[in-house]
Design a protein around this motif. Structure first.
Motif, PDB file in Angstrom:
ATOM      1  N   ASP A   1     -49.157  -3.726  55.875  1.00  0.00           N
ATOM      2  CA  ASP A   1     -47.820  -4.189  55.553  1.00  0.00           C
ATOM      3  C   ASP A   1     -47.817  -4.430  54.046  1.00  0.00           C
ATOM      4  OD1 ASP A   1     -45.394  -5.983  56.993  1.00  0.00           O
ATOM      5  OD2 ASP A   1     -45.979  -6.616  54.999  1.00  0.00           O
ATOM      6  N   LEU A   2     -46.822  -3.903  53.353  1.00  0.00           N
ATOM      7  CA  LEU A   2     -46.856  -3.940  51.896  1.00  0.00           C
ATOM      8  C   LEU A   2     -46.925  -5.363  51.351  1.00  0.00           C
ATOM      9  CD1 LEU A   2     -44.543  -1.204  50.427  1.00  0.00           C
ATOM     10  CD2 LEU A   2     -46.987  -1.470  50.208  1.00  0.00           C
ATOM     11  N   MET A   3     -46.213  -6.275  52.006  1.00  0.00           N
ATOM     12  CA  MET A   3     -46.185  -7.635  51.519  1.00  0.00           C
ATOM     13  C   MET A   3     -47.554  -8.280  51.659  1.00  0.00           C
ATOM     14  SD  MET A   3     -44.000  -9.203  50.129  1.00  0.00           S
ATOM     15  CE  MET A   3     -43.574 -10.774  49.549  1.00  0.00           C
ATOM     16  N   LEU A   4     -48.162  -8.037  52.809  1.00  0.00           N
ATOM     17  CA  LEU A   4     -49.493  -8.578  53.061  1.00  0.00           C
ATOM     18  C   LEU A   4     -50.477  -7.986  52.064  1.00  0.00           C
ATOM     19  CD1 LEU A   4     -50.774 -10.417  55.195  1.00  0.00           C
ATOM     20  CD2 LEU A   4     -51.466  -8.375  56.400  1.00  0.00           C
ATOM     21  N   PHE A   5     -50.335  -6.698  51.848  1.00  0.00           N
ATOM     22  CA  PHE A   5     -51.194  -6.023  50.888  1.00  0.00           C
ATOM     23  C   PHE A   5     -51.050  -6.655  49.506  1.00  0.00           C
ATOM     24  CE2 PHE A   5     -51.448  -2.832  47.514  1.00  0.00           C
ATOM     25  CZ  PHE A   5     -52.753  -2.419  47.659  1.00  0.00           C
ATOM     26  N   TYR A   6     -49.804  -6.877  49.098  1.00  0.00           N
ATOM     27  CA  TYR A   6     -49.562  -7.447  47.774  1.00  0.00           C
ATOM     28  C   TYR A   6     -50.159  -8.846  47.676  1.00  0.00           C
ATOM     29  CZ  TYR A   6     -47.220  -8.644  43.473  1.00  0.00           C
ATOM     30  OH  TYR A   6     -46.973  -9.010  42.187  1.00  0.00           O
ATOM     31  N   LEU A   7     -50.016  -9.595  48.735  1.00  0.00           N
ATOM     32  CA  LEU A   7     -50.564 -10.958  48.756  1.00  0.00           C
ATOM     33  C   LEU A   7     -52.070 -10.945  48.504  1.00  0.00           C
ATOM     34  CD1 LEU A   7     -49.855 -14.015  49.867  1.00  0.00           C
ATOM     35  CD2 LEU A   7     -51.207 -13.215  51.757  1.00  0.00           C
ATOM     36  N   PHE A   8     -52.782 -10.101  49.252  1.00  0.00           N
ATOM     37  CA  PHE A   8     -54.233 -10.066  49.086  1.00  0.00           C
ATOM     38  C   PHE A   8     -54.612  -9.450  47.749  1.00  0.00           C
ATOM     39  CE2 PHE A   8     -54.369 -10.250  53.828  1.00  0.00           C
ATOM     40  CZ  PHE A   8     -55.067 -11.430  53.894  1.00  0.00           C
ATOM     41  N   TRP A   9     -53.863  -8.440  47.364  1.00  0.00           N
ATOM     42  CA  TRP A   9     -54.134  -7.730  46.105  1.00  0.00           C
ATOM     43  C   TRP A   9     -54.107  -8.704  44.936  1.00  0.00           C
ATOM     44  CZ3 TRP A   9     -55.282  -2.717  44.683  1.00  0.00           C
ATOM     45  CH2 TRP A   9     -54.992  -2.342  43.371  1.00  0.00           C
ATOM     46  N   GLU A  10     -53.160  -9.624  44.963  1.00  0.00           N
ATOM     47  CA  GLU A  10     -53.054 -10.583  43.878  1.00  0.00           C
ATOM     48  C   GLU A  10     -54.065 -11.705  44.010  1.00  0.00           C
ATOM     49  OE1 GLU A  10     -51.423  -9.419  41.276  1.00  0.00           O
ATOM     50  OE2 GLU A  10     -49.994 -11.049  41.122  1.00  0.00           O
ATOM     51  N   THR A  11     -54.203 -12.222  45.240  1.00  0.00           N
ATOM     52  CA  THR A  11     -55.052 -13.416  45.364  1.00  0.00           C
ATOM     53  C   THR A  11     -56.504 -13.099  45.073  1.00  0.00           C
ATOM     54  OG1 THR A  11     -54.757 -13.036  47.691  1.00  0.00           O
ATOM     55  CG2 THR A  11     -53.812 -15.025  46.818  1.00  0.00           C
ATOM     56  N   MET A  12     -56.929 -11.858  45.271  1.00  0.00           N
ATOM     57  CA  MET A  12     -58.346 -11.609  44.998  1.00  0.00           C
ATOM     58  C   MET A  12     -58.621 -11.653  43.503  1.00  0.00           C
ATOM     59  SD  MET A  12     -58.760  -7.629  45.747  1.00  0.00           S
ATOM     60  CE  MET A  12     -57.795  -6.421  44.899  1.00  0.00           C
ATOM     61  N   LEU A  13     -57.557 -11.705  42.712  1.00  0.00           N
ATOM     62  CA  LEU A  13     -57.715 -11.793  41.269  1.00  0.00           C
ATOM     63  C   LEU A  13     -58.184 -13.178  40.841  1.00  0.00           C
ATOM     64  CD1 LEU A  13     -57.073  -9.683  39.223  1.00  0.00           C
ATOM     65  CD2 LEU A  13     -54.912 -10.791  38.831  1.00  0.00           C
ATOM     66  N   LEU A  14     -57.703 -14.199  41.545  1.00  0.00           N
ATOM     67  CA  LEU A  14     -57.998 -15.573  41.133  1.00  0.00           C
ATOM     68  C   LEU A  14     -59.495 -15.883  41.089  1.00  0.00           C
ATOM     69  CD1 LEU A  14     -55.520 -18.148  42.623  1.00  0.00           C
ATOM     70  CD2 LEU A  14     -55.874 -17.488  40.278  1.00  0.00           C
ATOM     71  N   PRO A  15     -60.245 -15.566  42.164  1.00  0.00           N
ATOM     72  CA  PRO A  15     -61.675 -15.869  42.096  1.00  0.00           C
ATOM     73  C   PRO A  15     -62.353 -15.182  40.919  1.00  0.00           C
ATOM     74  CG  PRO A  15     -61.065 -15.209  44.315  1.00  0.00           C
ATOM     75  CD  PRO A  15     -59.862 -15.015  43.476  1.00  0.00           C
ATOM     76  N   ILE A  16     -61.934 -13.935  40.650  1.00  0.00           N
ATOM     77  CA  ILE A  16     -62.539 -13.217  39.529  1.00  0.00           C
ATOM     78  C   ILE A  16     -62.195 -13.921  38.220  1.00  0.00           C
ATOM     79  CG2 ILE A  16     -62.527 -11.038  38.267  1.00  0.00           C
ATOM     80  CD1 ILE A  16     -63.966 -10.723  40.778  1.00  0.00           C
ATOM     81  N   PHE A  17     -60.948 -14.370  38.122  1.00  0.00           N
ATOM     82  CA  PHE A  17     -60.491 -15.112  36.941  1.00  0.00           C
ATOM     83  C   PHE A  17     -61.394 -16.317  36.701  1.00  0.00           C
ATOM     84  CE2 PHE A  17     -57.578 -18.651  35.610  1.00  0.00           C
ATOM     85  CZ  PHE A  17     -57.283 -18.204  34.337  1.00  0.00           C
ATOM     86  N   PHE A  18     -61.681 -17.062  37.765  1.00  0.00           N
ATOM     87  CA  PHE A  18     -62.530 -18.238  37.616  1.00  0.00           C
ATOM     88  C   PHE A  18     -63.980 -17.854  37.335  1.00  0.00           C
ATOM     89  CE2 PHE A  18     -59.127 -20.462  40.020  1.00  0.00           C
ATOM     90  CZ  PHE A  18     -58.864 -21.403  39.057  1.00  0.00           C
ATOM     91  N   MET A  19     -64.453 -16.822  38.033  1.00  0.00           N
ATOM     92  CA  MET A  19     -65.856 -16.428  37.843  1.00  0.00           C
ATOM     93  C   MET A  19     -66.129 -16.069  36.394  1.00  0.00           C
ATOM     94  SD  MET A  19     -66.489 -14.002  41.048  1.00  0.00           S
ATOM     95  CE  MET A  19     -67.830 -14.205  42.135  1.00  0.00           C
ATOM     96  N   ILE A  20     -65.244 -15.250  35.818  1.00  0.00           N
ATOM     97  CA  ILE A  20     -65.474 -14.844  34.435  1.00  0.00           C
ATOM     98  C   ILE A  20     -65.257 -16.028  33.505  1.00  0.00           C
ATOM     99  CG2 ILE A  20     -64.810 -13.272  32.611  1.00  0.00           C
ATOM    100  CD1 ILE A  20     -63.812 -11.385  34.738  1.00  0.00           C
ATOM    101  N   GLY A  21     -64.158 -16.753  33.727  1.00  0.00           N
ATOM    102  CA  GLY A  21     -63.804 -17.816  32.791  1.00  0.00           C
ATOM    103  C   GLY A  21     -64.800 -18.957  32.778  1.00  0.00           C
ATOM    104  N   ILE A  22     -65.386 -19.277  33.920  1.00  0.00           N
ATOM    105  CA  ILE A  22     -66.282 -20.433  33.956  1.00  0.00           C
ATOM    106  C   ILE A  22     -67.730 -20.015  33.742  1.00  0.00           C
ATOM    107  CG2 ILE A  22     -67.025 -22.425  35.299  1.00  0.00           C
ATOM    108  CD1 ILE A  22     -64.438 -22.286  36.823  1.00  0.00           C
ATOM    109  N   TYR A  23     -68.140 -18.917  34.387  1.00  0.00           N
ATOM    110  CA  TYR A  23     -69.567 -18.614  34.385  1.00  0.00           C
ATOM    111  C   TYR A  23     -69.919 -17.397  33.537  1.00  0.00           C
ATOM    112  CZ  TYR A  23     -69.032 -21.720  38.321  1.00  0.00           C
ATOM    113  OH  TYR A  23     -68.697 -22.786  39.098  1.00  0.00           O
ATOM    114  N   GLY A  24     -68.959 -16.912  32.755  1.00  0.00           N
ATOM    115  CA  GLY A  24     -69.230 -15.689  32.002  1.00  0.00           C
ATOM    116  C   GLY A  24     -69.986 -15.943  30.717  1.00  0.00           C
ATOM    117  N   TYR A  25     -70.037 -14.893  29.888  1.00  0.00           N
ATOM    118  CA  TYR A  25     -70.757 -14.981  28.618  1.00  0.00           C
ATOM    119  C   TYR A  25     -69.787 -14.688  27.478  1.00  0.00           C
ATOM    120  CZ  TYR A  25     -74.340 -14.028  32.065  1.00  0.00           C
ATOM    121  OH  TYR A  25     -75.114 -14.059  33.191  1.00  0.00           O
TER     122      TYR A  25
END
Lengths: 485, 488
Positions: A124-148
């Motif tokens: 379902d496109l809406m469901l897809f969009y929801l997951f597509w966006e939310t998986m960005l947040l963990p990456i945002f935190f991973m790089i921002g907090i634990y990156g180099y």
């Protein structure tokens, strides 16, 4: 039901671990446990997967019925290869990087797994969009907090870049569903039903471009790659593996599922443009990789170059190349995950991933050298590895399409051999420097399964290919019909 | 027999007046408790009217059809009562810690809520004006209660002068409308407009424009937005929250009522203006918001952008009517939750200076709970999926596309994209940096619970499934927004 469990267990476990402020050892153990659990479920699903083109393990629950939005998930031949990779690679990465002592990193890796799984299974496109966006947040935190390095900046850059694409996609989705509603009188977000939307040629191109922008940034294809090198350079290893091995393939998958699912005719019409762009970016990224001396950058570009090859294979869209694409998604995920784990191990021991300062490893660490060379070569696709079979399939498919495309594709594969051999030479051989500790049993525990999987897919590709063949035939028939017109 | 809303109106009025009478004898604590109980009791009392769609005139013998009580106004009244009760609960420590909060401040809050309730029920231009002024006057005073702070007094005078000035436009417009049509009632006016040709309506059109200008001023839309930044900034935080969140919603309630009844037949005339206003409101707000250092000023500036989104929905009402109006209502609910939450978190930080991006650094390590809550509100304001803010934007953009205003939707998406920058910067400041200065926070358990409830609502109404039939989810909220439009 089993798929819902696979999507939400990691997320819930992550939230639980966050809320209860668990100690690092407990967190690591539970993350691994959850991921192994998901992997075993995935194997179970794979065994039960019927080789046919229909959607399996489906569940469909109304979510916002008012707008025709459903929680509709299912698995078919398009998503099968990446689905298996997400489930299998995540625990292996966790084993390899088990000494990482940041709670947040582990929790975020669980949550991102949920996001990728969800986006992959959503119908379902809406469901897809929801997951597509939310998986960005963990990456945002991973790089921002634990990156180099300048991690805050690059984390923001990556997020903003990606969301730009997503918003373009959002507008496309909305335009599509509104057009559907005007024509049919009701809202739906179902990917299969949306095929019936009648759009003018111009509208189709604009919507296509909106989606393509989002997917192109994620993969990335030229010219949307400017976030790539910096992000990889400043990311922690888990994030790199997730980005390169899994999330970039999700862009490919989304093109396969959404662009070819809904806009098959316009996709095939624009195919020659995308193929030329893909070939150009293949060569371009290969050249960038040849000219880099930072190992992370080299493999970032090499991965981008191969993703462009997958893209070319996808848009050639005949049955041979599509089989190659399905296999290449799996094989490339395995190889890149493995090589970035190797780089992390290398960095831990030498504190450097600069080609010029490396060398002389083979004398003191034969096992490490063996695996490094094997994974590096599996990326270019030497025989017996899965990369070989998939590259051959895509190249065969491209010669079927046009001999020029086939010729250019082959050339750029040759170009990637150049820098891979160079990397192996400069990293492993040369004058012996200080002692290099060889691989530990824990590292072997994750690398051996990866190597075995690569070999298995290379030697017995048919066990996998037979499962996706019906789907691929289904898709390629539509392209045959299109070209016949 | 009095019906429920009349009882509530009289109740709040009686409490406020008795508070005025006893204001010298009451301690702040007692007055606080009384106001809180008044607001929450009224809220609970009115909950029983939820359910069936209804529409009744208030005291028809006295007021004729000037005040109307229907499901539409009920929703807004509930929002006002709930959010002002939440506001008091969240900012309890703030109110008691800042000595300039007196018993009178609470009385003015009650009065402003009373005015807003009246505003959402008004069915007549004159009543709307009186209600608007009751609410505005109270807020003028509240803006300036910190009389020792120069910025606050400046804000007070600016708001008072500009507000009264714009109020005069409303009166002029009202006069013009009355001269031509001979009526001020929304219903009769709608009849008059629909039965006359454009050529016979010049005064009504000009009058309508003037009235629109006043309302645009109140929601800080282009070109009347310049005041808002300084005034939101100068006011104490709970008052900013009252202005930016609750008061703005009450203005939209009257705009919606006015537009859906009268305006429809004049859409061709007004639509281009609203579209222009929407475009420039979004752009100007984004431009202001990027360049702010203080979080409070950034939120104030971004509330201008949100007015811009709401204007998108308003401009699509003309073409598609219903679905645009309930997207507007849904967005109002989304916006009120997220802005109440974010300003609430800010008001729980005990700091003499403005909270800036710089001073927020490391907030996640000193206060992980509030940092998490703030992140949720930021995500919702930015329209990130899985929050109610996303669904709000989604409905608004789709209604814009449906009324073939696709470029406006694209522009909306662009400003949403810009907003990602300044909202995510807050999250980045809180999480990505080691703390340089430790921000103290008030530790009132009740405030924490309220903040948690709001953030739960933000997430649950964003993803809540109708799968759990016993819990009303997103879908029910959408259908509810639709049903209240039907009661108009």
């Amino acid at each position: 039901m089993i798929l819902s469990v696979m999507i939400f267990t990691p997320f819930l476990a992550g939230v639980f671990l966050y809320l209860f402020r668990a100690k690092i050892n407990f967190v690591k153990a539970s993350v691994l446990l959850v991921q192994v659990f998901i992997a075993s479920l995935a194997i179970d699903v794979y065994m039960g997967f019927e080789p046919s083109a229909i959607l399996q393990f489906e569940s469909n629950i109304p979510w916002i019925p008012f707008y025709g939005i459903n929680y509709h998930i299912g698995l078919d031949g398009v998503s099968l290869s990446l689905f298996m990779m997400v489930a299998l690679i995540m625990p292996l990465v966790s084993i390899a990087l088990y000494d990482r002592a940041f709670v947040g990193l582990w929790i975020n890796s669980l949550i991102v797994q949920s996001g990728i799984m969800g986006a992959l299974l959503a119908q379902d496109l809406m469901l897809f969009y929801l997951f597509w966006e939310t998986m960005l947040l963990p990456i945002f935190f991973m790089i921002g907090i634990y990156g180099y390095g300048k991690k805050e900046f690059f984390s923001m850059k990556f997020t903003i870049y990606t969301i730009f694409g997503s918003l373009a996609m959002l507008i496309s989705i909305l335009y599509l569903i509104i057009s559907f509603k005007v024509q049919h009188g009701f809202y739906t977000f179902d990917i299969v039903s949306l095929k019936d939307t009648i759009l003018t040629h111009q509208e189709q191109i604009f919507i296509f471009l909106g989606f393509a922008l989002a997917f192109g940034i994620k993969i990335p294809i030229f010219p949307f790659h400017t976030w790539l090198a910096d992000t990889y350079k400043s990311s922690p290893t888990i994030a790199i593996v997730i980005l390169s091995a899994l999330m970039s393939k999700l862009g490919i998958y989304a093109i396969y599922r959404i662009l070819f699912g809904i806009f098959a005719s316009i996709s095939l019409e624009l195919a020659h443009l995308v193929i030329s762009l893909g070939l150009a970016s293949m060569l371009y990224f290969a050249l960038l990789a040849i000219n880099s001396i930072d190992l992370k950058k080299i493999f970032a570009y090499s991965s981008a170059s191969h993703l462009s090859l997958i893209l070319v294979g996808l848009f050639i869209h005949n049955s041979t190349s599509l089989l190659g694409v399905s296999l290449f998604i799996a094989s490339h995920a395995l190889s890149t995950a493995a090589i970035f784990i190797m780089i992390a191990i290398l960095y831990n021991r030498r504190e450097s991933i600069n080609l010029d300062s490396l060398g002389g490893i083979v004398q003191s660490a034969p096992l490490f050298s063996l695996f490094f060379a094997f994974f590096a070569l599996s990326i270019v696709g030497i025989p017996f590895t899965s990369g070989f079979v998939s590259e051959i399939l895509i190249i065969l498919g491209s010669f079927e399409y046009s001999s020029i495309v086939g010729f250019v594709a082959t050339t750029s594969i040759l170009a990637s051999i150049v820098f891979i051999l160079n990397v192996i030479k400069k990293t492993l051989f040369g004058k012996k420097q200080e002692d290099f500790k060889d691989l530990q049993s824990k590292e072997l525990l994750s690398l051996i399964p990866l190597a075995l999987l690569i070999l298995a897919l290379g030697i017995f590709p048919n066990t996998f290919l037979s499962k996706v063949k019906p789907t691929v035939d289904n898709y390629s028939n539509s392209s045959k019909a299109h070209y016949a017109k | 027999m009095l019906n429920n809303i009349e009882i509530v109106l009289l109740f709040i009025l009686a409490i406020s007046i008795s508070l005025v009478v006893f204001s010298t004898k009451l301690s702040l604590q007692k007055a606080y408790n009384i106001s809180l109980i008044t607001l929450s009791a009224s809220f609970v009392f009115l909950l029983q009217d939820l359910g069936e769609i209804f529409s009744t005139l208030i005291q028809k013998d006295i007021f004729n059809s000037m005040l109307i009580y229907d499901s539409f106004s009920l929703l807004f009244i509930l929002i006002f009562l709930l959010s002002s009760a939440f506001l008091l609960l969240i900012s309890k420590e703030y109110i008691f810690d800042h000595k300039y909060f007196k018993v009178e401040s609470l009385i003015f809050i009650l009065f402003s809520v009373w005015g807003m309730i009246l505003l959402s029920m008004s069915n007549d231009l004159i009543v709307a004006f009186i209600a608007l002024e009751i609410a505005s006057m109270s807020i003028y005073v509240l803006v300036g209660i910190n009389k020792h702070k120069l910025k606050s007094s400046e804000a007070f005078f600016k708001y008072l002068v500009l507000g009264s000035f714009m109020g005069a436009f409303y009166l002029l417009g009202l006069t013009l409308v009355f001269i031509q049509s001979g009526t001020t009632s929304f219903i009769d006016l709608a009849k008059y407009i629909s039965t006359h040709e454009i050529e016979q309506l010049y005064l009504v059109i000009v009058g309508g424009l003037l009235i629109m200008a006043t309302l645009m001023f109140k929601i800080s839309a282009f070109p009347f937005y310049a005041w808002s930044l300084d005034i939101y900034d100068g006011a104490p935080l709970p008052i900013t929250s009252l202005m930016a969140g609750i008061f703005k919603i009450s203005i939209f309630s009257v705009i919606l009522r006015l537009f859906l009844s009268d305006y429809i037949s004049l859409k061709d005339l007004y639509d281009p203006l609203i579209i222009l206003a929407s475009i420039f409101t979004m752009l100007a707000g984004s431009f202001l918001a990027i360049s702010q250092d203080s979080i409070k000023r950034m939120l104030a500036a971004s509330s201008i952008v949100h007015s811009g989104y709401l204007l998108i929905a308003l401009s699509s009402i003309a073409t598609i009517g219903d679905s645009a109006s309930y997207s507007l209502v849904f967005y109002l609910i989304a916006y009120f939750l997220s802005s109440l939450g974010s300003l609430g978190v800010l008001s729980m930080i005990n700091s003499k200076d403005d909270v800036t991006y710089e001073s927020l650094k490391g907030f996640a390590s000193t206060n992980p709970f509030l940092a998490l809550m703030m992140s949720i509100f930021m995500l919702s304001l930015a329209g990130f999926p899985s929050s109610i803010g996303f669904l709000g934007k989604f409905y608004i953009f789709s209604s814009a596309i449906e009324s073939s205003l696709t470029p406006l939707a694209i522009l909306g998406a662009l400003t949403a994209f810009i907003s990602i920058y300044y909202y995510f910067k807050v999250i980045a400041s809180m999480y990505f940096h080691k703390n340089i200065s430790v921000l103290l926070t008030y530790s009132n358990i009740k405030s924490y619970i309220i903040i948690f409830i709001i953030s739960f609502l933000v997430l649950y109404l964003g993803i809540g499934s109708s799968y759990f039939t016993y819990l009303p989810g997103t879908n029910d909220l959408t259908e509810f927004s639709k049903s209240i439009i039907n009661s108009l």
